[in-house]
Write an enzyme that holds these catalytic residues in place. Structure first.
Site, mmCIF file in Angstrom:
data_model
loop_
_atom_site.group_PDB
_atom_site.id
_atom_site.type_symbol
_atom_site.label_atom_id
_atom_site.label_comp_id
_atom_site.label_asym_id
_atom_site.label_seq_id
_atom_site.Cartn_x
_atom_site.Cartn_y
_atom_site.Cartn_z
ATOM 1 N N ASP A 30 0.854 -1.193 0.000
ATOM 2 C CA ASP A 30 0.000 0.000 0.000
ATOM 3 C C ASP A 30 0.884 1.236 0.000
ATOM 4 O OD1 ASP A 30 -3.270 0.183 0.807
ATOM 5 O OD2 ASP A 30 -2.126 2.053 0.849
ATOM 6 N N LYS A 35 -0.585 3.114 7.219
ATOM 7 C CA LYS A 35 -1.324 1.843 7.229
ATOM 8 C C LYS A 35 -0.367 0.655 7.308
ATOM 9 C CE LYS A 35 -5.345 1.450 4.845
ATOM 10 N NZ LYS A 35 -6.250 1.313 3.709
ATOM 11 N N THR A 121 -13.231 -3.216 -8.687
ATOM 12 C CA THR A 121 -14.426 -3.203 -9.534
ATOM 13 C C THR A 121 -14.228 -2.139 -10.615
ATOM 14 O OG1 THR A 121 -15.753 -3.854 -7.641
ATOM 15 C CG2 THR A 121 -16.930 -2.885 -9.522
ATOM 16 N N LEU A 151 -17.055 -10.161 -1.883
ATOM 17 C CA LEU A 151 -17.189 -10.217 -0.424
ATOM 18 C C LEU A 151 -18.026 -9.051 0.091
ATOM 19 C CD1 LEU A 151 -15.269 -7.838 0.945
ATOM 20 C CD2 LEU A 151 -13.462 -9.436 0.425
ATOM 21 N N LYS A 202 -19.652 -8.380 -12.221
ATOM 22 C CA LYS A 202 -19.566 -7.676 -10.932
ATOM 23 C C LYS A 202 -20.580 -6.528 -10.867
ATOM 24 C CE LYS A 202 -18.350 -6.030 -7.069
ATOM 25 N NZ LYS A 202 -18.675 -6.660 -5.810
ATOM 26 N N PHE A 247 -32.098 -9.825 0.392
ATOM 27 C CA PHE A 247 -32.140 -8.471 -0.181
ATOM 28 C C PHE A 247 -33.565 -7.985 -0.414
ATOM 29 C CE2 PHE A 247 -27.805 -9.415 -0.367
ATOM 30 C CZ PHE A 247 -27.146 -8.194 -0.316
ATOM 31 N N GLY A 255 -26.448 1.758 0.940
ATOM 32 C CA GLY A 255 -25.332 2.712 0.931
ATOM 33 C C GLY A 255 -24.062 1.909 0.828
ATOM 34 N N CYS A 258 -19.802 0.240 -2.110
ATOM 35 C CA CYS A 258 -19.937 -0.400 -3.429
ATOM 36 C C CYS A 258 -21.226 -0.068 -4.180
ATOM 37 C CB CYS A 258 -19.821 -1.915 -3.277
ATOM 38 S SG CYS A 258 -18.145 -2.407 -2.831
ATOM 39 N N LYS A 319 -23.844 -0.292 7.388
ATOM 40 C CA LYS A 319 -24.580 -1.495 7.785
ATOM 41 C C LYS A 319 -23.922 -2.045 9.050
ATOM 42 C CE LYS A 319 -22.072 -4.894 5.060
ATOM 43 N NZ LYS A 319 -22.163 -6.009 4.149
HETATM 44 N N1 NAD Z 1 -15.258 -2.808 0.192
HETATM 45 C C1 NAD Z 1 -15.993 -3.795 -0.296
HETATM 46 O O1 NAD Z 1 -16.867 -4.364 0.357
HETATM 47 C C2 NAD Z 1 -15.754 -4.279 -1.717
HETATM 48 C C3 NAD Z 1 -16.327 -5.480 -2.137
HETATM 49 C C4 NAD Z 1 -16.093 -5.921 -3.427
HETATM 50 C C5 NAD Z 1 -15.324 -5.152 -4.295
HETATM 51 N N2 NAD Z 1 -14.795 -3.984 -3.868
HETATM 52 C C6 NAD Z 1 -13.958 -3.221 -4.802
HETATM 53 O O2 NAD Z 1 -12.593 -3.435 -4.454
HETATM 54 C C7 NAD Z 1 -11.821 -2.251 -4.710
HETATM 55 C C8 NAD Z 1 -11.130 -1.826 -3.425
HETATM 56 O O3 NAD Z 1 -12.125 -1.461 -2.479
HETATM 57 P P1 NAD Z 1 -11.788 -1.243 -0.937
HETATM 58 O O4 NAD Z 1 -13.075 -1.027 -0.249
HETATM 59 O O5 NAD Z 1 -10.877 -2.316 -0.489
HETATM 60 O O6 NAD Z 1 -10.963 0.140 -1.038
HETATM 61 P P2 NAD Z 1 -10.160 0.866 0.113
HETATM 62 O O7 NAD Z 1 -10.295 2.311 -0.158
HETATM 63 O O8 NAD Z 1 -10.514 0.312 1.448
HETATM 64 O O9 NAD Z 1 -8.620 0.427 -0.160
HETATM 65 C C9 NAD Z 1 -7.895 0.815 -1.280
HETATM 66 C C10 NAD Z 1 -6.420 0.861 -0.873
HETATM 67 O O10 NAD Z 1 -5.616 1.039 -2.038
HETATM 68 C C11 NAD Z 1 -4.500 1.838 -1.672
HETATM 69 N N3 NAD Z 1 -3.861 2.367 -2.873
HETATM 70 C C12 NAD Z 1 -4.275 3.338 -3.710
HETATM 71 N N4 NAD Z 1 -3.391 3.517 -4.705
HETATM 72 C C13 NAD Z 1 -2.382 2.638 -4.509
HETATM 73 C C14 NAD Z 1 -1.190 2.331 -5.198
HETATM 74 N N5 NAD Z 1 -0.832 2.978 -6.315
HETATM 75 N N6 NAD Z 1 -0.400 1.354 -4.721
HETATM 76 C C15 NAD Z 1 -0.707 0.699 -3.579
HETATM 77 N N7 NAD Z 1 -1.849 0.951 -2.885
HETATM 78 C C16 NAD Z 1 -2.662 1.903 -3.344
HETATM 79 C C17 NAD Z 1 -5.102 2.884 -0.743
HETATM 80 O O11 NAD Z 1 -4.118 3.519 0.042
HETATM 81 C C18 NAD Z 1 -6.076 2.018 0.067
HETATM 82 O O12 NAD Z 1 -5.465 1.516 1.237
HETATM 83 C C19 NAD Z 1 -12.805 -1.232 -5.253
HETATM 84 O O13 NAD Z 1 -12.785 -1.266 -6.643
HETATM 85 C C20 NAD Z 1 -14.141 -1.718 -4.748
HETATM 86 O O14 NAD Z 1 -15.215 -1.325 -5.559
HETATM 87 C C21 NAD Z 1 -14.976 -3.523 -2.598
#
Ligand code: NAD
Length: 439
Positions: A30, A35, A121, A151, A202, A247, A255, A258, A319
């Site tokens: 990251d 972090k 996504t 997830l 997705k 659902f 909200g 996603c 949630k």
């Molecule tokens: N949160 C969910 O429940 C969920 C579920 C399914 C899919 N997704 C998808 O997964 C993806 C990530 O979602 P999330 O909720 O984990 O996001 P998040 O914001 O919690 O985490 C993203 C992380 O990426 C890091 N980051 C950004 N640019 C970077 C880089 N160049 N190199 C290394 N790290 C970098 C950020 O610092 C951050 O820690 C999104 O596309 C989201 O739509 C999320």
């Protein structure tokens, strides 16, 4: 296998940890130095049930590592998983700058065949774009695979380990085989598709789920007008195996990190392909209206004047079982109540710190516990479905409040149970003119 996960957020940290748990050697990367420092010290930056123990045990046995430098680990890796954020741009399109930045960095540092897996996504066509960006700087062999994540926050570990399906969108057999090997230790059907189909699966899944919720919320509106009970109606619909019960919970709407951005992005994507996705536009509108209807109901209770009224909000997370407040309906209604002059107190089990940041400048008293929150309230609002709220001592709540009125935005209770405590209980789709829920 050696796997590098880029982006250590909700998806990256859970995916990386679970992949380590099934035996892979995983490095989570990251750019957020703080972090990574916290993770190296054994501090888990998000609340996700079961995750902390799993991270610690995999770190202990050396299968899970953390770094801020992708170039340092890239030549030791067989698979790179991109799991960075894809938030909404102001125009509703997915903002792909973080995905492109990672692709750029991969291209500049790749030295051998590697499967690049997009778990973020992303709109249809992004796999191809990532491929083009990498190829600008690297002429050797590599494959870009789309492997969307399904997830849910709050049960993320369980969902990752026992998914309904693993979708693998691959352009070539070599990449598909690598990914089948990655997920060998994970139960659930493995579905190999084209990259484009995987990307769309997705968005279509999230849009369909959001549609189910908006649909049931519209039915709840009819229930309120016609004297039907939404809980009975939803149960009756859900018994149909073609529909299913999930659902179909009426409430103040969806909200989170996603649904809002993904539904919006699919709507925008359809437009880009020259298609007007009428149903999806309505799904979004219904969801936005649902929060406003709820706030209007509370305002109606106070004959339109919220000034000085004490409103206690139980729940801030989007949630239950998460600290995530992204696009949280609860946070939105706190803002609406405060803007209308109410004296707002709020409580959440895990999301208070995040909500405080999001609501900076909004006058809210953040309570220590739910009883402190409701003390002296004119109205108690349930805004998040934390299971702990069901177990509260509601007789005690009834004694603590100034006026025993509950507006339940999540339909957590049987109305009779609340009435037994002398509480006036107003919920969604169950308080029609002919309903028997008014006390
Ligand atoms: N949160 C969910 O429940 C969920 C579920 C399914 C899919 N997704 C998808 O997964 C993806 C990530 O979602 P999330 O909720 O984990 O996001 P998040 O914001 O919690 O985490 C993203 C992380 O990426 C890091 N980051 C950004 N640019 C970077 C880089 N160049 N190199 C290394 N790290 C970098 C950020 O610092 C951050 O820690 C999104 O596309 C989201 O739509 C999320």
């Amino acid at each position: 296998m050696n796997i590098t996960v880029v982006g250590t957020g909700y998806v990256g940290l859970v995916s990386g940890t679970c992949l380590a748990e099934i035996g892979h050697s995983v490095t989570c990367v990251d750019i957020d130095e703080d972090k990574i420092k916290r993770l190296e010290k054994g501090e888990i930056p998000i609340f996700e049930p079961g995750l902390d123990a799993l991270v610690l045990s995999n770190v202990r046995v050396g299968r899970l590592k953390f770094t801020t430098s992708l170039p340092d680990v890239i030549d030791k890796t067989d698979v790179i998983v991109i799991a960075v954020g894809t938030p909404s741009r102001p125009d509703g399109h997915a903002d792909l700058q973080y995905v492109y930045a990672v692709a750029e960095q991969i291209g500049q540092n790749l030295k051998k065949y590697t499967a690049i897996v997009n778990k973020s996504t992303v709109p249809v066509g992004t796999g191809k774009e990532v491929e083009d960006i990498i190829r600008k700087n690297y002429s050797g062999e590599f494959s870009v695979v789309s492997c969307p994540e399904f997830l849910r926050e709050g049960s993320a570990v369980e969902d990752f380990m026992k998914p309904d399906r693993v979708v693998i969108g691959a352009r070539d057999d070599r990449a598909a085989q690598v990914l089948l090997e990655v997920f060998k230790g994970i139960r659930g059907e493995k579905l190999v598709t084209t990259v484009e189909s995987a990307e769309l699966i997705k968005y279509a899944s999230n849009a369909f789920l959001a549609t189910k919720i908006s649909f049931i919320n519209e039915i709840a509106q009819i229930c309120e007008r016609a004297g039907a009970d939404i809980e009975e109606v939803a149960y009756g619909i859900g018994l149909d195996s073609r529909i299913g019960p999930r659902f179909l919970k009426a409430g103040i709407g969806w909200g989170g990190s996603c649904f809002p951005k993904d539904v919006e992005a699919l709507d925008q994507m359809a437009g880009m392909y020259g298609y007007d996705f009428k149903l999806l536009s309505a799904v979004i509108e219904v969801n936005n209206d649902q929060r406003k209807h709820f706030v209007a109901k509370v305002m109606e209770h106070f004959e339109g004047k919220l000034t000085g009224k004490k409103i206690a909000i139980l729940g801030l997370a989007f949630k239950g079982n998460t600290d995530d407040i992204r696009e949280s309906a609860a946070v939105d209604i706190v803002r609406m109540f405060a803007e209308n002059g109410a004296d707002v107190s709020a409580f959440d089990y895990e999301a208070t710190k995040n909500a405080q940041r999001a609501l900076e400048g909004v006058a809210v008293r953040y309570a220590e516990d739910p009883y402190d929150c409701v003390n002296g309230a004119d109205v108690v609002v349930i805004a998040t479905e934390w299971p702990q709220f069901i177990e509260l001592d509601w007789a005690k709540v009834a004694r603590l409040v100034a006026n025993p009125v509950i507006f339940d935005g999540r339909n957590l209770f049987q109305p009779e149970r609340m009435r037994e405590h002398g509480l006036t209980y107003i919920s969604i789709g169950r308080n029609g003119e002919f309903g028997d829920q008014k006390s």
